[in-house]
Design a protein around this motif. Sequence first.
Motif, PDB file in Angstrom:
ATOM      1  N   ASN A  57      32.412  32.148  45.799  1.00  0.00           N
ATOM      2  CA  ASN A  57      32.390  33.034  47.666  1.00  0.00           C
ATOM      3  C   ASN A  57      32.976  31.475  47.799  1.00  0.00           C
ATOM      4  O   ASN A  57      33.432  31.581  49.135  1.00  0.00           O
ATOM      5  CB  ASN A  57      30.511  32.627  47.519  1.00  0.00           C
ATOM      6  N   MET A  58      33.066  29.961  47.302  1.00  0.00           N
ATOM      7  CA  MET A  58      33.684  28.897  48.885  1.00  0.00           C
ATOM      8  C   MET A  58      35.194  28.985  48.755  1.00  0.00           C
ATOM      9  O   MET A  58      35.904  29.291  49.837  1.00  0.00           O
ATOM     10  CB  MET A  58      33.226  27.436  47.935  1.00  0.00           C
ATOM     11  N   SER A  59      36.288  30.250  47.857  1.00  0.00           N
ATOM     12  CA  SER A  59      37.165  29.984  47.780  1.00  0.00           C
ATOM     13  C   SER A  59      37.313  31.050  49.332  1.00  0.00           C
ATOM     14  O   SER A  59      38.900  30.793  50.340  1.00  0.00           O
ATOM     15  CB  SER A  59      38.004  30.973  47.325  1.00  0.00           C
ATOM     16  N   ASN A  60      36.746  31.616  49.828  1.00  0.00           N
ATOM     17  CA  ASN A  60      36.830  32.515  51.115  1.00  0.00           C
ATOM     18  C   ASN A  60      36.489  32.235  52.312  1.00  0.00           C
ATOM     19  O   ASN A  60      35.696  32.565  53.060  1.00  0.00           O
ATOM     20  CB  ASN A  60      36.260  34.269  50.934  1.00  0.00           C
ATOM     21  N   SER A  61      36.011  30.826  52.264  1.00  0.00           N
ATOM     22  CA  SER A  61      34.606  30.199  53.567  1.00  0.00           C
ATOM     23  C   SER A  61      36.143  29.981  54.649  1.00  0.00           C
ATOM     24  O   SER A  61      35.380  29.279  55.396  1.00  0.00           O
ATOM     25  CB  SER A  61      34.275  28.874  52.660  1.00  0.00           C
ATOM     26  N   GLY A  62      36.711  29.790  54.469  1.00  0.00           N
ATOM     27  CA  GLY A  62      38.305  28.879  55.242  1.00  0.00           C
ATOM     28  C   GLY A  62      37.932  27.302  55.421  1.00  0.00           C
ATOM     29  O   GLY A  62      38.269  26.538  56.233  1.00  0.00           O
TER      30      GLY A  62
END
Length: 101
Positions: A57-62
């Motif tokens: 999920n963190m890869s899409n956090s910006g």
Amino acid sequence: MSNNCAAALLVYTLAQIFIVLRFIETKGMSIAPYFGLILLVAVIIPFCRNFEKRWANMSNSGLSEQSLAAKFRADQVILWLLALGLPVLFVAVIKAIASIL
């Protein structure tokens, strides 16, 4: 993080076999420590799974690359401390209980 989790689980399992089981077998204690080993395995696997989900999920956090790198390193340290520390802590607890009894 997947590679770290896989390697940490492998090291954790080896530590269970070579540190914890050897200690338990040589002391001739009851079956209770074996249940403790099952508990340790039951705790570490979901923990690693949560790390995996978090990083998926963190890869899409910006977040910036530097921020991601710092979080990755912190999680990596926590993961390895748990993988190496839990078996040693378990042996210490068993030794403490055995000295009381």
